[in-house]
Write a protein that holds these residues in place. Structure first.
Motif, PDB file in Angstrom:
ATOM      1  N   SER A  57       0.854  -1.182   0.000  1.00  0.00           N
ATOM      2  CA  SER A  57       0.000   0.000   0.000  1.00  0.00           C
ATOM      3  C   SER A  57       0.892   1.235   0.000  1.00  0.00           C
ATOM      4  N   VAL A  58       0.454   2.219  -0.747  1.00  0.00           N
ATOM      5  CA  VAL A  58       1.207   3.459  -0.903  1.00  0.00           C
ATOM      6  C   VAL A  58       0.312   4.598  -0.440  1.00  0.00           C
ATOM      7  N   THR A  59       0.839   5.424   0.461  1.00  0.00           N
ATOM      8  CA  THR A  59       0.118   6.593   0.940  1.00  0.00           C
ATOM      9  C   THR A  59       0.824   7.838   0.430  1.00  0.00           C
ATOM     10  N   TYR A  60       0.107   8.636  -0.350  1.00  0.00           N
ATOM     11  CA  TYR A  60       0.641   9.877  -0.888  1.00  0.00           C
ATOM     12  C   TYR A  60       0.189  11.042  -0.014  1.00  0.00           C
ATOM     13  N   PHE A  61       1.113  11.913   0.324  1.00  0.00           N
ATOM     14  CA  PHE A  61       0.822  13.099   1.132  1.00  0.00           C
ATOM     15  C   PHE A  61       1.038  14.343   0.281  1.00  0.00           C
ATOM     16  N   SER A  62       0.138  15.289   0.410  1.00  0.00           N
ATOM     17  CA  SER A  62       0.329  16.578  -0.250  1.00  0.00           C
ATOM     18  C   SER A  62      -0.009  17.673   0.761  1.00  0.00           C
ATOM     19  N   PRO A  63       0.927  18.602   0.983  1.00  0.00           N
ATOM     20  CA  PRO A  63       0.672  19.667   1.967  1.00  0.00           C
ATOM     21  C   PRO A  63      -0.412  20.627   1.475  1.00  0.00           C
ATOM     22  N   VAL A  64      -1.291  20.982   2.397  1.00  0.00           N
ATOM     23  CA  VAL A  64      -2.402  21.893   2.102  1.00  0.00           C
ATOM     24  C   VAL A  64      -2.440  22.951   3.198  1.00  0.00           C
ATOM     25  N   SER A  65      -2.594  24.213   2.793  1.00  0.00           N
ATOM     26  CA  SER A  65      -2.704  25.292   3.765  1.00  0.00           C
ATOM     27  C   SER A  65      -4.161  25.728   3.815  1.00  0.00           C
ATOM     28  N   GLU A  66      -4.750  25.611   4.993  1.00  0.00           N
ATOM     29  CA  GLU A  66      -6.145  25.986   5.156  1.00  0.00           C
ATOM     30  C   GLU A  66      -6.272  26.902   6.365  1.00  0.00           C
ATOM     31  N   GLN A  67      -6.756  28.104   6.137  1.00  0.00           N
ATOM     32  CA  GLN A  67      -6.954  29.118   7.167  1.00  0.00           C
ATOM     33  C   GLN A  67      -5.662  29.354   7.953  1.00  0.00           C
ATOM     34  N   GLY A  68      -4.549  29.394   7.255  1.00  0.00           N
ATOM     35  CA  GLY A  68      -3.265  29.673   7.878  1.00  0.00           C
ATOM     36  C   GLY A  68      -2.621  28.488   8.575  1.00  0.00           C
ATOM     37  N   LYS A  69      -3.277  27.338   8.557  1.00  0.00           N
ATOM     38  CA  LYS A  69      -2.724  26.134   9.179  1.00  0.00           C
ATOM     39  C   LYS A  69      -2.244  25.181   8.087  1.00  0.00           C
ATOM     40  N   LEU A  70      -1.121  24.573   8.331  1.00  0.00           N
ATOM     41  CA  LEU A  70      -0.560  23.624   7.379  1.00  0.00           C
ATOM     42  C   LEU A  70      -1.062  22.221   7.712  1.00  0.00           C
ATOM     43  N   MET A  71      -1.690  21.577   6.731  1.00  0.00           N
ATOM     44  CA  MET A  71      -2.234  20.230   6.903  1.00  0.00           C
ATOM     45  C   MET A  71      -1.721  19.353   5.772  1.00  0.00           C
ATOM     46  N   ALA A  72      -1.956  18.072   5.883  1.00  0.00           N
ATOM     47  CA  ALA A  72      -1.546  17.140   4.837  1.00  0.00           C
ATOM     48  C   ALA A  72      -2.759  16.334   4.387  1.00  0.00           C
ATOM     49  N   ALA A  73      -3.058  16.443   3.108  1.00  0.00           N
ATOM     50  CA  ALA A  73      -4.103  15.608   2.532  1.00  0.00           C
ATOM     51  C   ALA A  73      -3.448  14.311   2.076  1.00  0.00           C
TER      52      ALA A  73
END
Length: 91
Positions: A57-73
């Motif tokens: 299994s492969v999990t891909y992460f992409s950084p996302v900035s939402e309302q000034g907070k850094l998250m990972a989708a």
């Protein structure tokens, strides 16, 4: 009786071929490399080898900035490897 023996031999031959052509983790890394090169961060690869097949299994992460907070989708893909090849499993 001959038909049963033939079918039994074919099943045993398929199991032996699957055992000797069981893909390795390095084979999976080469298989997934073109897809992994297109993402910004390296994917997380989970690999589990069984006797005649392999699960990965492969999990891909992409950084996302939402309302000034850094998250990972994240998105996850599952693969099965048998007879020296890998196939994607749709869940």
């Amino acid at each position: 009786m001959k038909f049963r023996r033939l079918i039994s031999l074919l099943i045993i031959a398929a199991i032996l071929i699957a055992f000797f052509t069981n893909p390795r983790e390095a084979d999976f890394s080469k298989f997934i490399q073109p897809t992994a090169g297109r993402v910004s961060s390296p994917p997380l690869i989970e690999y589990e080898s069984k006797l005649i097949y392999a699960n990965a299994s492969v999990t891909y992460f992409s950084p996302v900035s939402e309302q000034g907070k850094l998250m990972a989708a994240a998105s996850k893909e599952k693969y099965i490897g048998v007879f020296g090849r890998f196939w994607r499993i749709n869940n």
